[in-house]
Design a protein around this motif. Sequence first.
Motif, PDB file in Angstrom:
ATOM      1  N   GLY A  23       0.800  -1.235   0.000  1.00  0.00           N
ATOM      2  CA  GLY A  23       0.000   0.000   0.000  1.00  0.00           C
ATOM      3  C   GLY A  23       0.821   1.267   0.000  1.00  0.00           C
ATOM      4  O   GLY A  23       0.281   2.369   0.108  1.00  0.00           O
ATOM      5  N   ARG A  24       2.155   1.121  -0.108  1.00  0.00           N
ATOM      6  CA  ARG A  24       3.008   2.312  -0.174  1.00  0.00           C
ATOM      7  C   ARG A  24       3.711   2.364  -1.528  1.00  0.00           C
ATOM      8  O   ARG A  24       3.866   1.354  -2.199  1.00  0.00           O
ATOM      9  CB  ARG A  24       4.041   2.283   0.950  1.00  0.00           C
ATOM     10  CG  ARG A  24       3.387   2.325   2.331  1.00  0.00           C
ATOM     11  CD  ARG A  24       4.409   2.457   3.434  1.00  0.00           C
ATOM     12  NE  ARG A  24       5.398   1.394   3.375  1.00  0.00           N
ATOM     13  CZ  ARG A  24       6.587   1.453   3.966  1.00  0.00           C
ATOM     14  NH1 ARG A  24       6.931   2.508   4.667  1.00  0.00           N
ATOM     15  NH2 ARG A  24       7.439   0.446   3.867  1.00  0.00           N
ATOM     16  N   ILE A  25       4.155   3.556  -1.890  1.00  0.00           N
ATOM     17  CA  ILE A  25       4.811   3.745  -3.183  1.00  0.00           C
ATOM     18  C   ILE A  25       6.075   4.572  -2.992  1.00  0.00           C
ATOM     19  O   ILE A  25       6.151   5.410  -2.087  1.00  0.00           O
ATOM     20  CB  ILE A  25       3.839   4.441  -4.179  1.00  0.00           C
ATOM     21  CG1 ILE A  25       4.466   4.538  -5.581  1.00  0.00           C
ATOM     22  CG2 ILE A  25       3.405   5.831  -3.694  1.00  0.00           C
ATOM     23  CD1 ILE A  25       3.469   4.934  -6.668  1.00  0.00           C
ATOM     24  N   ARG A  26       7.082   4.313  -3.845  1.00  0.00           N
ATOM     25  CA  ARG A  26       8.249   5.188  -3.884  1.00  0.00           C
ATOM     26  C   ARG A  26       8.841   5.174  -5.294  1.00  0.00           C
ATOM     27  O   ARG A  26       8.529   4.281  -6.097  1.00  0.00           O
ATOM     28  CB  ARG A  26       9.322   4.751  -2.879  1.00  0.00           C
ATOM     29  CG  ARG A  26      10.104   3.519  -3.291  1.00  0.00           C
ATOM     30  CD  ARG A  26      11.230   3.256  -2.296  1.00  0.00           C
ATOM     31  NE  ARG A  26      11.976   2.049  -2.627  1.00  0.00           N
ATOM     32  CZ  ARG A  26      12.959   1.560  -1.870  1.00  0.00           C
ATOM     33  NH1 ARG A  26      13.286   2.165  -0.731  1.00  0.00           N
ATOM     34  NH2 ARG A  26      13.606   0.476  -2.227  1.00  0.00           N
ATOM     35  N   ALA A  27       9.678   6.166  -5.585  1.00  0.00           N
ATOM     36  CA  ALA A  27      10.450   6.132  -6.812  1.00  0.00           C
ATOM     37  C   ALA A  27      11.581   5.135  -6.623  1.00  0.00           C
ATOM     38  O   ALA A  27      12.192   5.068  -5.554  1.00  0.00           O
ATOM     39  CB  ALA A  27      11.016   7.518  -7.110  1.00  0.00           C
ATOM     40  N   ALA A  28      11.860   4.333  -7.663  1.00  0.00           N
ATOM     41  CA  ALA A  28      12.891   3.294  -7.546  1.00  0.00           C
ATOM     42  C   ALA A  28      14.288   3.888  -7.490  1.00  0.00           C
ATOM     43  O   ALA A  28      15.202   3.301  -6.924  1.00  0.00           O
ATOM     44  CB  ALA A  28      12.794   2.321  -8.719  1.00  0.00           C
ATOM     45  N   GLN A  29      14.477   5.047  -8.112  1.00  0.00           N
ATOM     46  CA  GLN A  29      15.791   5.720  -8.129  1.00  0.00           C
ATOM     47  C   GLN A  29      15.569   7.151  -8.608  1.00  0.00           C
ATOM     48  O   GLN A  29      14.448   7.550  -8.893  1.00  0.00           O
ATOM     49  CB  GLN A  29      16.820   5.007  -8.992  1.00  0.00           C
ATOM     50  CG  GLN A  29      16.344   4.372 -10.274  1.00  0.00           C
ATOM     51  CD  GLN A  29      15.858   5.326 -11.339  1.00  0.00           C
ATOM     52  OE1 GLN A  29      14.750   5.175 -11.859  1.00  0.00           O
ATOM     53  NE2 GLN A  29      16.651   6.335 -11.672  1.00  0.00           N
ATOM     54  N   GLY A  30      16.661   7.898  -8.718  1.00  0.00           N
ATOM     55  CA  GLY A  30      16.585   9.227  -9.323  1.00  0.00           C
ATOM     56  C   GLY A  30      16.341  10.364  -8.355  1.00  0.00           C
ATOM     57  O   GLY A  30      16.129  11.492  -8.779  1.00  0.00           O
TER      58      GLY A  30
END
Length: 179
Positions: free
Chosen positions: A71-78
């Motif tokens: 249920g959580r999200i993040r950018a994988a990199q960058g």
Amino acid sequence: MTDQLTAASKLLAYVLRHRPDAVGIALDDGGWVDVDILLTALARHGRAVTPDLLDRLVAGTDKQRFEVLGGRIRAAQGHSISVDLRLEPVAPPPVLYHGTVARFLPGIRAEGLHPRRRTHVHLSVDRETATAVGARRGEPVVLTVDAAGMHRDGSVFYRAANGVWLTNHVPPLWIIPPR
Ligand code: HQG
């Protein structure tokens, strides 16, 4: 990608890599935020992304820029903001590639590759990807990095969930001159 997906991808990349405060949210140490909190915040700022669009973005795009877990999200990199992705150091393949443009070469030859405004230098496993990265800025120049040599010399490498390789700095010594 459709225009709608591209626009949503850019918006999420901006918020999750650089400016969560722009929509009034905070990321945890690992760069994660609850999907519900993110979508509510985007809607509140007139930039609504539907859950369906988000699902398609996470599942379907070529670059896999975002990770969703529990249920959580993040950018994988960058990222440019400070996050600890808690990636495990891994031994890299013998060579990795970096796509750039000719105008940056004097600086790169003098100082090596720096992360600039991001947290890590981004490297690709194949020339095609590096060519596309460089082409964002003009006629692409692909540099070959002696990743195995760097690793033997003590540099730490990470592989993001989407296959992008990350390291802190590539000294000029380890950049193999183009033929
Ligand atoms: C250059 C995209 C002068 C470096 C891509 C690059 C990637 C130097 C630029 C991801 C230098 C930084 C990252 C030095 C490095 N002197 N120039 N000493 N050291 N540079 O955007 O690697 O579409 O921060 O060559 O696909 O271009 O956003 O890094 O040109 O994976 O998902 O400084 O961004 O992914 O630029 O791109 P960036 P990048 P997304």
